[in-house]
Each structure stands twice: as structure tokens, then as C-alpha cells.
Enzyme design. Structure first.
Site, PDB file in Angstrom:
ATOM      1  N   ASN A   1      41.512  38.292  50.790  1.00 57.25           N
ATOM      2  CA  ASN A   1      40.431  39.203  49.862  1.00 57.25           C
ATOM      3  C   ASN A   1      39.005  39.402  50.694  1.00 57.25           C
ATOM      4  O   ASN A   1      38.567  38.127  50.358  1.00 57.25           O
ATOM      5  CB  ASN A   1      41.073  38.535  48.233  1.00 57.25           C
ATOM      6  CG  ASN A   1      40.102  38.794  47.649  1.00 57.25           C
ATOM      7  OD1 ASN A   1      39.474  39.654  46.683  1.00 57.25           O
ATOM      8  ND2 ASN A   1      39.803  37.237  46.587  1.00 57.25           N
ATOM      9  N   CYS A   2      38.514  40.539  50.642  1.00 58.84           N
ATOM     10  CA  CYS A   2      37.228  40.519  50.698  1.00 58.84           C
ATOM     11  C   CYS A   2      36.419  39.644  49.806  1.00 58.84           C
ATOM     12  O   CYS A   2      35.498  38.998  50.009  1.00 58.84           O
ATOM     13  CB  CYS A   2      37.043  42.037  50.417  1.00 58.84           C
ATOM     14  SG  CYS A   2      35.223  42.315  50.905  1.00 58.84           S
TER      15      CYS A   2
END
Length: 259
Positions: free
Chosen positions: A147-148
Site C-alpha cells: 500500500n503506497c
């Protein structure tokens, strides 16, 4: 930072492409095409803002790990597409966000320095809206998080309270640079949790009033004006032409096994 110290290139006029909503696959094709055209000397530097036609997950170019369940995700009865970005980084759920994109050239130095020279217009633009931003400081451990928005590196911008507002990614081809990033303007808790298996991060409370029911026009105006100041340029507004659309739509999508 003085305007002539920010973006060093021979172009005093940049192209501004009006806000465009389209599928993730089309948006990534546009970004790739603009980079290729600029690298070939056929396009000036470009700034554009865009939104996603439906909830979409974009994967970083080198990202190899993501849950198998993402291939079968649905939201409100529709499939949630997966697309691969030409840039690096981790996965981003695009849903209620605004994406910015810069294509330019003539920047030298370390990648982190280039990030920060481009991000200056984001910092200045949001400051004009009453939000002070600073860079993240996460190390290489971010690669273990799909997840960025689960980490904040030196390419990302956070509020004073630590909320991540903008996650950016970059690609360099010769002297040409593509940088684009997701600006979080709203959150959808159920879908975020479905995708990443964790609660949605707190949403930054913005001290600006929406225009109608959307903050997007206000944000775009502020960031466009700050780009003029920071880069020392003027914009020529020019939508994509029919011929340009033909070339863009002829590009094949990036494969998921890209090396």
C-alpha cells in the site's frame, strides 16, 4: 526557491491539458505517450490533472507482490480494475482522489533532489490553501508494504499532523522526466479496508470550501498558479487532439509481468 532555480529547461511555455476523467488504462497511456513525445522533442513540458472513471488500483512498475484477491475485487457490482503505472512505488487505490502529472526535462542531480524540485509547486500551492506540507522519511522498508499510502517516503508529502496527502512516483527516460501522484481529497473506508485489509488513514480536514460539491476546481487552480510561480513559466491550455487520441489509444497497456 527562485523561479529560475526550480525547473531548468529552455521552455518558458508549458502545455496545460484540461482536467480529464478516463479509465486507469487510458490515463496511464496518456502519461506514457506524453513522456515519449517530450523525450523525442515533439512536446513541450506538460502539466495535467485527472480523475479516474471508476475505482482502480494502480501498481508500481516493479511491484511484484499484491494479494491474489485483487484480481476479483468488485465495488458496487463493478470490477475494480488493476493497471500498471510506468513509474515505481507501491499500489494506490484511486477513488475520490485527484492525480497530477508533470512531464519535463533539464533537471540534474539525485532522484530525491528532482522529486523535491518538482514537488515545490505542490507545497506552495497547498500553502496558499492553508495547508503546510513536509516530506516523509520512510526508508527502504516501504517495499514490503503493498500500500503506497501505508508509508511516507521522501517522495511523499504529509501535513503537519502527519497525514499523507500526496504520494508521488517518477520515471526518468534520458533527460525527460515523468512524475505523477495521487492527492487524497476524500476517502471510502469500506473499499480501502477491502483492498488493503486495514482501516483507512485519517482524512486531512481541509480549510477550504468546495466549489459546488467538489474541491477539485479550487485545488487545480491553486496548483496551476503555484506551478507558474515555482517553474517561472506560463501555460498554454491545449486539450488532446483527435490525432493525439488515436496515437494514445493505440498504445498497448503495460504488462503485469513487466521487468
Amino acid at each position: 526557491m527562485a523561479a529560475n532555480d526550480s525547473i531548468s529547461n529552455p521552455h518558458s511555455s508549458w502545455r496545460l491539458i484540461p482536467l480529464l476523467q478516463a479509465s486507469g488504462q487510458v490515463q496511464m497511456a496518456i502519461d506514457r505517450w506524453l513522456l515519449e513525445q517530450h523525450q523525442a522533442g515533439k512536446q513541450p513540458p506538460v502539466l495535467r490533472f485527472y480523475t479516474w472513471a471508476s475505482p482502480t488500483i494502480s501498481l508500481g512498475y516493479h511491484q511484484r507482490r499484491w494479494p491474489a484477491s485483487w484480481q476479483q475485487l468488485t465495488w458496487e457490482g463493478q470490477a475494480v480494475p488493476l493497471v500498471r503505472r510506468p513509474t515505481g512505488g507501491r499500489a494506490v487505490l484511486h477513488h475520490g482522489d485527484l492525480t497530477y502529472m508533470v512531464v519535463t526535462s533539464g533537471l540534474t542531480g539525485k532522484r530525491q533532489d528532482i522529486y523535491q524540485r518538482i514537488c515545490e509547486f505542490l507545497i506552495e500551492g497547498w500553502r496558499s490553501l492553508g495547508i503546510k506540507l513536509h516530506y516523509g522519511a520512510a526508508g527502504r522498508d516501504y517495499i514490503h508494504n503493498p500500500n503506497c499510502f501505508g508509508t511516507a517516503t521522501g517522495a511523499d508529502l504529509l501535513s503537519a499532523e502527519g497525514y499523507k496527502l500526496i504520494g508521488s512516483a517518477q520515471l526518468q527516460r534520458g533527460k525527460a522526466i515523468l512524475q505523477h501522484g495521487s492527492i487524497v481529497l476524500s476517502s471510502h473506508c469500506e473499499l480501502f479496508t477491502q483492498v488493503f485489509g486495514q482501516p483507512v488513514p485519517p482524512l486531512l480536514q481541509l480549510p477550504i470550501q468546495p466549489e459546488g460539491d467538489s474541491l477539485i476546481p479550487t485545488v487545480i487552480e491553486a496548483l496551476t498558479e503555484s506551478a507558474c510561480r515555482c517553474f517561472g513559466i506560463e501555460f498554454v491550455t491545449q486539450p488532446l487532439s483527435e490525432l493525439e487520441w488515436q496515437q494514445i489509444l493505440a498504445l498497448p497497456p503495460l504488462p503485469f509481468d513487466a521487468k
